[in-house]
Design an enzyme around this catalytic site. Structure first.
Site, PDB file in Angstrom:
ATOM      1  N   ASP A  89       1.579   3.873   1.083  1.00  0.00           N
ATOM      2  CA  ASP A  89       0.315   3.457   1.669  1.00  0.00           C
ATOM      3  C   ASP A  89      -0.270   4.654   2.418  1.00  0.00           C
ATOM      4  O   ASP A  89       0.467   5.584   2.788  1.00  0.00           O
ATOM      5  CB  ASP A  89       0.559   2.290   2.623  1.00  0.00           C
ATOM      6  CG  ASP A  89      -0.689   1.896   3.389  1.00  0.00           C
ATOM      7  OD1 ASP A  89      -1.740   1.719   2.755  1.00  0.00           O
ATOM      8  OD2 ASP A  89      -0.611   1.785   4.631  1.00  0.00           O
ATOM      9  N   ASP A 128       2.987  -0.256   6.155  1.00  0.00           N
ATOM     10  CA  ASP A 128       3.143  -0.706   7.537  1.00  0.00           C
ATOM     11  C   ASP A 128       2.317  -1.937   7.886  1.00  0.00           C
ATOM     12  O   ASP A 128       2.611  -2.626   8.856  1.00  0.00           O
ATOM     13  CB  ASP A 128       2.757   0.422   8.504  1.00  0.00           C
ATOM     14  CG  ASP A 128       1.263   0.666   8.532  1.00  0.00           C
ATOM     15  OD1 ASP A 128       0.666   0.788   7.434  1.00  0.00           O
ATOM     16  OD2 ASP A 128       0.683   0.700   9.628  1.00  0.00           O
ATOM     17  N   ASP A 161       0.031  -4.733   3.284  1.00  0.00           N
ATOM     18  CA  ASP A 161       1.070  -4.134   2.430  1.00  0.00           C
ATOM     19  C   ASP A 161       2.219  -5.104   2.148  1.00  0.00           C
ATOM     20  O   ASP A 161       3.076  -4.807   1.305  1.00  0.00           O
ATOM     21  CB  ASP A 161       1.653  -2.879   3.096  1.00  0.00           C
ATOM     22  CG  ASP A 161       0.603  -1.803   3.302  1.00  0.00           C
ATOM     23  OD1 ASP A 161      -0.214  -1.598   2.400  1.00  0.00           O
ATOM     24  OD2 ASP A 161       0.601  -1.174   4.376  1.00  0.00           O
TER      25      ASP A 161
END
Length: 331
Positions: free
Chosen positions: A13, A197, A201
């Site tokens: 990410d 995080d 996600d």
């Protein structure tokens, strides 16, 4: 540790992982009241961009809030229905973004900045530009990962903002519900580890073969992941892979010793070459060896991790050489 496979693909990410996730507003474009209306809407979202915008004003309040994870939010502020978010959100709502406003934003946007469009009455009236700070060690970590596996950037942001040139593949502007679909598609090409995080996600972390929640993960992300790595040092992801590999090697050593001992001792005992007393002592010695092998330090990571945890600080002036991660090497 048992679930973690040899990794073929690492998916990262952007916001909060490769970057610090600490967004700051650098520009507000639009008529008076743009910042106040946007802040009232974004106060109901937990996204780092929303938090930065929400800090601009605290006077107005919003009602009838509709959150669009990974895209933005819509709410009623006063008598207007106000939308704050990405171009994708405005396209979904069918709200136009005037070409004149686009030109203004293009001239004042730079680097890794993020544009949040602000609109009411069916069209964009302004924009707020925020900027994130990349983690200083992210290029080194990504370069190390790419020596052993394929690295994919998977982000809800519409632009990869300079990160694309350092990874093998980019998926930008992906909403949370589609991130898991991307992971499932990648799993058809090999074993996938996902590092993220945020709550957006969480579906991807759960879908991956090995999910890692990094930094200051939300509760949803932490629950969906197989491992949580708190802190600001992205290189600890490399330590985590190395630690998992070392633990699995230690488990195999213990199993090999136990099986070898029994394969030798049991036939000798059946043949009458071992007395019960000698067999009992040998069995205890075997168990002690397994325990002693298990209590040995797995990696230098343990000492460094303990020191950092105790002090609460990390010395970033002299980077430490991370142990080799455990991946399946690409041909």
């Amino acid at each position: 540790f048992e679930k973690s496979p040899r990794i073929d693909i690492v998916v990262l990410d952007k916001t909060g992982t490769l970057s610090s996730g600490e967004m700051a507003v650098v520009d507000v474009i639009g008529p008076p009241g743009t910042a106040a209306r946007a802040a009232a809407v974004e106060r109901h979202s937990a996204h780092p961009v929303a938090k930065a915008i929400a800090s601009l004003d605290a006077k107005r309040t919003a009602s009838e809030v509709e959150l669009h994870p990974g895209r933005g939010a819509v709410a009623r502020v006063g008598g207007d229905r106000v939308a704050v978010g990405s171009r994708t959100l405005f396209a979904t709502l069918g709200w136009a973004i005037p070409a004149s406003l686009e030109a203004q934003v293009a001239g004042r946007r730079e680097g890794d900045s993020v544009v949040s469009w602000v609109g009411w009455d069916g069209r964009a009236e302004g924009a707020i530009v925020t900027r994130d700070r990349a983690r200083p060690e992210w290029i080194k970590v990504v370069t190390t990962l790419r020596r052993h596996c394929r690295v994919v950037l998977l982000t809800g942001a519409e632009h990869s903002n300079g990160y694309a040139e350092h990874v093998d593949e980019v998926h930008a502007g992906v909403p949370p519900e589609a991130k898991a679909a991307v992971i499932r598609r990648l799993k058809m090409q090999g074993r996938v580890a996902m590092i993220g995080d945020g709550s957006n996600d969480a579906p991807a972390l759960a879908a991956a073969d090995f999910g890692i929640a990094f930094g200051a993960p939300t509760q949803l992300a932490a629950e969906a992941a197989d491992m949580v790595i708190p802190g600001d040092r992205l290189e600890r992801v490399l330590d985590a892979f190395a630690l998992v590999g070392a633990a699995q090697r230690r488990i195999r050593q213990n199993l090999a010793w136990a099986l070898s001992y029994n394969a030798i001792a049991i036939p000798l005992a059946m043949a009458g070459f071992l007395s019960p007393l000698v067999a009992a002592v040998a069995m205890s010695a075997s168990s002690l060896l397994v325990v002693a092998n298990s209590t040995r330090a797995l990696l230098p990571f343990e000492k460094v991790g303990a020191d950092d945890t105790a002090s609460g600080q990390v010395d970033s002036t002299e980077p430490r050489q991370s142990p080799q991660p455990r991946f399946r090497d690409n041909p």
